[in-house]
Design a protein around this motif. Sequence first.
Motif, PDB file in Angstrom:
ATOM      1  N   UNK A 117     -37.734 -13.667 -48.750  1.00 34.73           N
ATOM      2  CA  UNK A 117     -36.367 -14.037 -49.115  1.00 34.73           C
ATOM      3  C   UNK A 117     -36.347 -15.375 -49.840  1.00 34.73           C
ATOM      4  N   UNK A 118     -37.187 -16.303 -49.391  1.00 34.67           N
ATOM      5  CA  UNK A 118     -37.274 -17.598 -50.063  1.00 34.67           C
ATOM      6  C   UNK A 118     -37.774 -17.474 -51.489  1.00 34.67           C
ATOM      7  N   UNK A 119     -38.531 -16.409 -51.759  1.00 33.74           N
ATOM      8  CA  UNK A 119     -39.034 -16.163 -53.115  1.00 33.74           C
ATOM      9  C   UNK A 119     -38.088 -15.289 -53.922  1.00 33.74           C
ATOM     10  N   UNK A 120     -36.921 -14.963 -53.350  1.00 38.63           N
ATOM     11  CA  UNK A 120     -35.900 -14.258 -54.117  1.00 38.63           C
ATOM     12  C   UNK A 120     -35.674 -12.805 -53.766  1.00 38.63           C
ATOM     13  N   UNK A 121     -36.270 -12.295 -52.692  1.00 35.76           N
ATOM     14  CA  UNK A 121     -36.106 -10.884 -52.351  1.00 35.76           C
ATOM     15  C   UNK A 121     -34.786 -10.653 -51.617  1.00 35.76           C
ATOM     16  N   UNK A 122     -33.883  -9.968 -52.265  1.00 34.27           N
ATOM     17  CA  UNK A 122     -32.614  -9.633 -51.619  1.00 34.27           C
ATOM     18  C   UNK A 122     -32.822  -8.602 -50.510  1.00 34.27           C
ATOM     19  N   UNK A 123     -33.797  -7.723 -50.693  1.00 31.83           N
ATOM     20  CA  UNK A 123     -34.086  -6.738 -49.648  1.00 31.83           C
ATOM     21  C   UNK A 123     -34.538  -7.435 -48.376  1.00 31.83           C
ATOM     22  N   UNK A 124     -35.355  -8.489 -48.515  1.00 31.90           N
ATOM     23  CA  UNK A 124     -35.794  -9.250 -47.346  1.00 31.90           C
ATOM     24  C   UNK A 124     -34.618  -9.956 -46.686  1.00 31.90           C
ATOM     25  N   UNK A 125     -33.706 -10.488 -47.493  1.00 35.18           N
ATOM     26  CA  UNK A 125     -32.509 -11.129 -46.935  1.00 35.18           C
ATOM     27  C   UNK A 125     -31.669 -10.107 -46.163  1.00 35.18           C
ATOM     28  N   UNK A 126     -31.582  -8.894 -46.685  1.00 37.67           N
ATOM     29  CA  UNK A 126     -30.830  -7.848 -45.982  1.00 37.67           C
ATOM     30  C   UNK A 126     -31.514  -7.498 -44.665  1.00 37.67           C
ATOM     31  N   UNK A 127     -32.846  -7.428 -44.672  1.00 40.94           N
ATOM     32  CA  UNK A 127     -33.576  -7.164 -43.432  1.00 40.94           C
ATOM     33  C   UNK A 127     -33.325  -8.268 -42.409  1.00 40.94           C
ATOM     34  N   UNK A 128     -33.311  -9.512 -42.859  1.00 37.00           N
ATOM     35  CA  UNK A 128     -33.044 -10.625 -41.947  1.00 37.00           C
ATOM     36  C   UNK A 128     -31.620 -10.544 -41.407  1.00 37.00           C
ATOM     37  N   UNK A 129     -30.690 -10.158 -42.256  1.00 36.89           N
ATOM     38  CA  UNK A 129     -29.301  -9.962 -41.794  1.00 36.89           C
ATOM     39  C   UNK A 129     -29.246  -8.937 -40.671  1.00 36.89           C
ATOM     40  N   UNK A 130     -29.886  -7.794 -40.880  1.00 45.01           N
ATOM     41  CA  UNK A 130     -29.887  -6.741 -39.857  1.00 45.01           C
ATOM     42  C   UNK A 130     -30.652  -7.173 -38.609  1.00 45.01           C
ATOM     43  N   UNK A 131     -31.758  -7.884 -38.810  1.00 47.96           N
ATOM     44  CA  UNK A 131     -32.570  -8.325 -37.671  1.00 47.96           C
ATOM     45  C   UNK A 131     -31.763  -9.241 -36.757  1.00 47.96           C
ATOM     46  N   UNK A 132     -31.103 -10.235 -37.334  1.00 45.65           N
ATOM     47  CA  UNK A 132     -30.340 -11.167 -36.508  1.00 45.65           C
ATOM     48  C   UNK A 132     -29.116 -10.486 -35.890  1.00 45.65           C
ATOM     49  N   UNK A 133     -28.508  -9.535 -36.604  1.00 43.62           N
ATOM     50  CA  UNK A 133     -27.428  -8.763 -35.994  1.00 43.62           C
ATOM     51  C   UNK A 133     -27.941  -8.001 -34.777  1.00 43.62           C
ATOM     52  N   UNK A 134     -29.126  -7.407 -34.906  1.00 48.30           N
ATOM     53  CA  UNK A 134     -29.686  -6.623 -33.797  1.00 48.30           C
ATOM     54  C   UNK A 134     -30.016  -7.502 -32.595  1.00 48.30           C
ATOM     55  N   UNK A 135     -30.236  -8.795 -32.835  1.00 44.76           N
ATOM     56  CA  UNK A 135     -30.522  -9.736 -31.760  1.00 44.76           C
ATOM     57  C   UNK A 135     -29.256 -10.390 -31.210  1.00 44.76           C
TER      58      UNK A 135
END
Length: 223
Positions: A117-135
Amino acid sequence: MTATIEALLADAQIPVSTPRRFDVAAALRRLAADASRRTPTVEIARAAQAGQRLGVVCRWVLNEPDAAEHVDRIAEGPDRGPLTGEEMDVEGALVFACLLYLTGHPESAQFWWQLAAGAGSRAAAYCLHLYHLSMGESRRAWHWFHQLTHSMADTAPPDAAFIEGLELFARYVRTNGSRAIAPTGLLECEVDRLAARTPGSSVIVARPDRQLVARLQEFAAGR
């Protein structure tokens, strides 16, 4: 004295009353109230749905035709030095993170998603969004959703229809299944081997190696 004792005994008798009828309706209402208190809250349901969607997205990423090729670009080897920002393959970091998540290493997955995500991956940012929601970590989840939709200025942000499409796709796969399969036992063993290289740490910061890439290629060929 006799009268006094008889009076005391009379006063000590337990009064007998007509037994009340069992109120079935009231009992059912109490049971329903107890059951409602045990049903998942909105937050718990949302967390569960986010975890399911994340699993769908990770399997989808891992089953992309060029997934192994991207991971190979960040793999360590005798002819390669430390991984630098210029050499970072964003898709490779994303795929590796999704593999880590699916094989039971969520904290390691978070580390590599953040790199991607730090390198610009929006897909990774979306995964992080879902991951933190799941937690259940709403503030962090919406931070990454904002990163996804606003802060990555190098590419056009996805619109609401695209995000909604991802949500619909995840729900469809959860209901109807998908050809995107989960990692095999061999892949899990390779990830565990990498984890053993950093004893005492809960995060796999080691880069994937050629042995793991070979297993990922076999996984792709066997689908």
